[in-house]
Design an enzyme around this catalytic site. Structure first.
Site, PDB file in Angstrom:
ATOM      1  N   GLN A  87      -3.544  -3.078   7.626  1.00  0.00           N
ATOM      2  CA  GLN A  87      -3.711  -1.749   8.048  1.00  0.00           C
ATOM      3  C   GLN A  87      -4.171  -1.519   9.503  1.00  0.00           C
ATOM      4  O   GLN A  87      -4.012  -0.454   9.965  1.00  0.00           O
ATOM      5  CB  GLN A  87      -4.412  -1.033   6.855  1.00  0.00           C
ATOM      6  CG  GLN A  87      -3.700  -1.030   5.515  1.00  0.00           C
ATOM      7  CD  GLN A  87      -4.474  -0.367   4.475  1.00  0.00           C
ATOM      8  OE1 GLN A  87      -5.310  -1.126   3.965  1.00  0.00           O
ATOM      9  NE2 GLN A  87      -4.352   0.922   4.420  1.00  0.00           N
ATOM     10  N   ASN A 112      -7.678  -7.388  -4.117  1.00  0.00           N
ATOM     11  CA  ASN A 112      -7.983  -5.971  -3.894  1.00  0.00           C
ATOM     12  C   ASN A 112      -7.233  -5.140  -4.707  1.00  0.00           C
ATOM     13  O   ASN A 112      -5.878  -5.426  -4.846  1.00  0.00           O
ATOM     14  CB  ASN A 112      -7.642  -5.595  -2.572  1.00  0.00           C
ATOM     15  CG  ASN A 112      -7.966  -3.966  -2.369  1.00  0.00           C
ATOM     16  OD1 ASN A 112      -9.128  -3.406  -2.470  1.00  0.00           O
ATOM     17  ND2 ASN A 112      -6.741  -3.067  -2.331  1.00  0.00           N
ATOM     18  N   GLU A 113      -7.648  -4.171  -5.732  1.00  0.00           N
ATOM     19  CA  GLU A 113      -6.896  -3.452  -6.632  1.00  0.00           C
ATOM     20  C   GLU A 113      -5.710  -4.130  -7.064  1.00  0.00           C
ATOM     21  O   GLU A 113      -4.597  -3.604  -6.959  1.00  0.00           O
ATOM     22  CB  GLU A 113      -6.593  -2.166  -5.817  1.00  0.00           C
ATOM     23  CG  GLU A 113      -7.685  -1.302  -5.363  1.00  0.00           C
ATOM     24  CD  GLU A 113      -7.115   0.048  -4.905  1.00  0.00           C
ATOM     25  OE1 GLU A 113      -6.111   0.355  -4.425  1.00  0.00           O
ATOM     26  OE2 GLU A 113      -8.376   0.912  -4.687  1.00  0.00           O
TER      27      GLU A 113
HETATM   28  C1  BGC Z   1      -6.228   0.647  -0.859  1.00  0.00           C
HETATM   29  C2  BGC Z   1      -6.353   0.868   0.616  1.00  0.00           C
HETATM   30  C3  BGC Z   1      -5.988   2.393   0.899  1.00  0.00           C
HETATM   31  C4  BGC Z   1      -6.651   3.203   0.384  1.00  0.00           C
HETATM   32  C5  BGC Z   1      -6.058   4.724   0.512  1.00  0.00           C
HETATM   33  C6  BGC Z   1      -6.874   1.805  -1.600  1.00  0.00           C
HETATM   34  O1  BGC Z   1      -6.159   1.783  -2.616  1.00  0.00           O
HETATM   35  O2  BGC Z   1      -7.212  -0.462  -1.015  1.00  0.00           O
HETATM   36  O3  BGC Z   1      -5.712  -0.090   1.154  1.00  0.00           O
HETATM   37  O4  BGC Z   1      -5.700   2.487   2.234  1.00  0.00           O
HETATM   38  O5  BGC Z   1      -6.714   3.111  -0.922  1.00  0.00           O
HETATM   39  O6  BGC Z   1      -5.014   5.009  -0.226  1.00  0.00           O
END
Ligand code: BGC
Length: 414
Positions: A20, A171-172
């Site tokens: 990002q 992550n997530e």
């Molecule tokens: C993610 C980010 C994303 C942010 C806003 C999160 O789910 O880890 O990468 O930019 O949310 O959408």
């Protein structure tokens, strides 16, 4: 005078992820962004006319790979004592088994620089993007990816030994598998319950195995960053039962599966879903630029829910898209009031990392949403802290929210 004081040693900072912000990445996402399927879809939606194709190509992103010193010096000036960032697997291992020393050295430099600034790094090993060769063998659907990931984790940890105290493996996982394999929106755009479950299961295995590897290095903590939703039910049996199921599946399933393999819980909080007769019916009294409801109270409830795991909690993301900085300061202060309330009620929260430090490439939405405490002018890559960054600075430096800040927020035009 502090009205809300936070525990001694609390971490204040912000998060980013490699794809990002870095720029110049070559991975499954950068390839997907340029694919015909993607372009056709954007055309059909009229998005290219509306925002231009450049909006949807990560390209040089925020130029952070070269400008990290500037960014972290700025973070320091803004009172941060912590920073979360991710390592880009495709840079470290651009080809199967070939580990790029230069890339590893770069992350070592970044870590050394953060240490010099006395900013505690929270390092994510995988924030959704894959080396192209991994995507080519089927990405996370292929069980071999688990082994490759563990090897990548090991190599990276060896090289960065002594510099990282907090590792976030993944992550997530549920957002990734839902969007990539269930809803068919992100690469590889599959819509298959079977693939979705397979991917989730492989991510669980990848986390557990890399947890064991990373724990061989002294003095480090390992966990994941988990997106949890505040589910709220209308008072009726249907909605209350649904909420129990959603909560179990979305918030707890993954955490339960890895419960013995985590030293902390990383919480990413963005959403509440108020369920009314089986459907999401939020009030949406305030929303961000991309229509997400702003509901700071939700963070209190999700934190309380996590108390049962008896682990320290790092808030690894919380934020909003707000180009004009209309709501950000208030959102931060209100959210932190609720974090404080959770701490008072016995939840062991040790960090708040805002999403995001700088404006960045918001996945399939491209550059349009502005999540940064710091604005990035993409044509020049100039950085400019938004006003809310100074409100946050005051909180971080004082380790709490003062009366002054509360008054300032009240006076802000909404
Ligand atoms: C993610 C980010 C994303 C942010 C806003 C999160 O789910 O880890 O990468 O930019 O949310 O959408």
């Amino acid at each position: 005078m502090l009205v809300y004081k936070f525990p001694e040693g609390f971490y204040w900072g912000a998060s980013t992820s490699s794809h990002q912000v870095e720029g110049g990445n070559y991975n499954n996402w950068s390839e997907w962004e340029k694919s015909q399927r993607r372009i056709n879809h954007l055309k059909e939606q009229g998005k290219i006319e509306q925002l231009g194709m450049e909006n949807f190509l990560s390209g040089k992103a925020a130029g952070h790979y070269d400008l990290y010193k500037e960014d972290y010096e700025l973070a320091k000036k803004l009172g941060h004592n912590a920073a979360r960032f991710s390592i880009e697997w495709s840079r470290i291992e651009p080809e199967e088994g070939k580990f790029d020393e230069k890339a590893l050295q770069k992350y070592l430099d970044i870590l050394s620089f953060l240490r010099e600034l006395k900013i505690e790094p929270f390092v994510t090993l995988w924030h959704w993007t894959l080396p192209v060769w991994i995507a080519d063998i089927g990405g996370w659907e292929n069980p071999k990816t688990v082994e490759y990931f563990v090897r990548y984790a090991q190599k990276t940890a060896e090289y960065l030994e002594g510099k990282v105290d907090v590792w976030i493996t993944i992550n997530e996982p549920e957002i990734f598998s839902t969007f990539s394999y269930y809803k068919g929106i992100w690469p590889p755009q599959k819509k298959s319950l079977f693939s979705y479950l397979k991917v989730l299961n492989n991510l669980i295995r990848a986390h557990k195995k890399s947890y064991i590897i990373l724990k061989q290095f002294p003095n480090c903590e390992v966990g994941i960053a988990k997106n949890n939703i505040y589910y709220e039910a209308q008072k009726n049996i249907l909605d209350e039962s649904l909420v129990k199921i959603y909560r179990w599946w979305w918030n707890f399933y993954f955490l339960n599966r890895v419960a013995k393999f985590q030293d902390f819980i990383g919480l990413n909080f963005y959403f509440r879903n108020k369920i009314k007769w089986g459907k999401v019916a939020n009030e949406n009294l305030k929303t961000s630029d991309i229509g997400w409801e702003l509901f700071p109270e939700g963070i209190y409830h999700v934190l309380k829910e996590l108390k049962k795991y008896k682990k320290p909690i790092y808030i690894t993301e919380n934020g909003l898209a707000d180009a004009n900085d209309k709501h950000r300061a208030e959102f931060i202060v209100e959210s932190l009031k609720f974090v404080h309330k959770a701490i008072e009620h016995g939840v062991d929260v040790k960090a708040y990392l805002h999403w995001s430090l700088i404006d960045n490439f918001e996945w399939d939405s491209g550059f349009a949403p502005r999540f940064g405490l710091v604005e990035v002018e993409y044509s020049t890559l100039k950085r400019k802290p938004r006003d809310s960054a100074f409100i946050y600075k005051d909180i971080a430096q004082n380790n709490g929210i003062s009366k002054d800040i509360l008054q300032k927020i009240k006076k802000q035009p909404q």
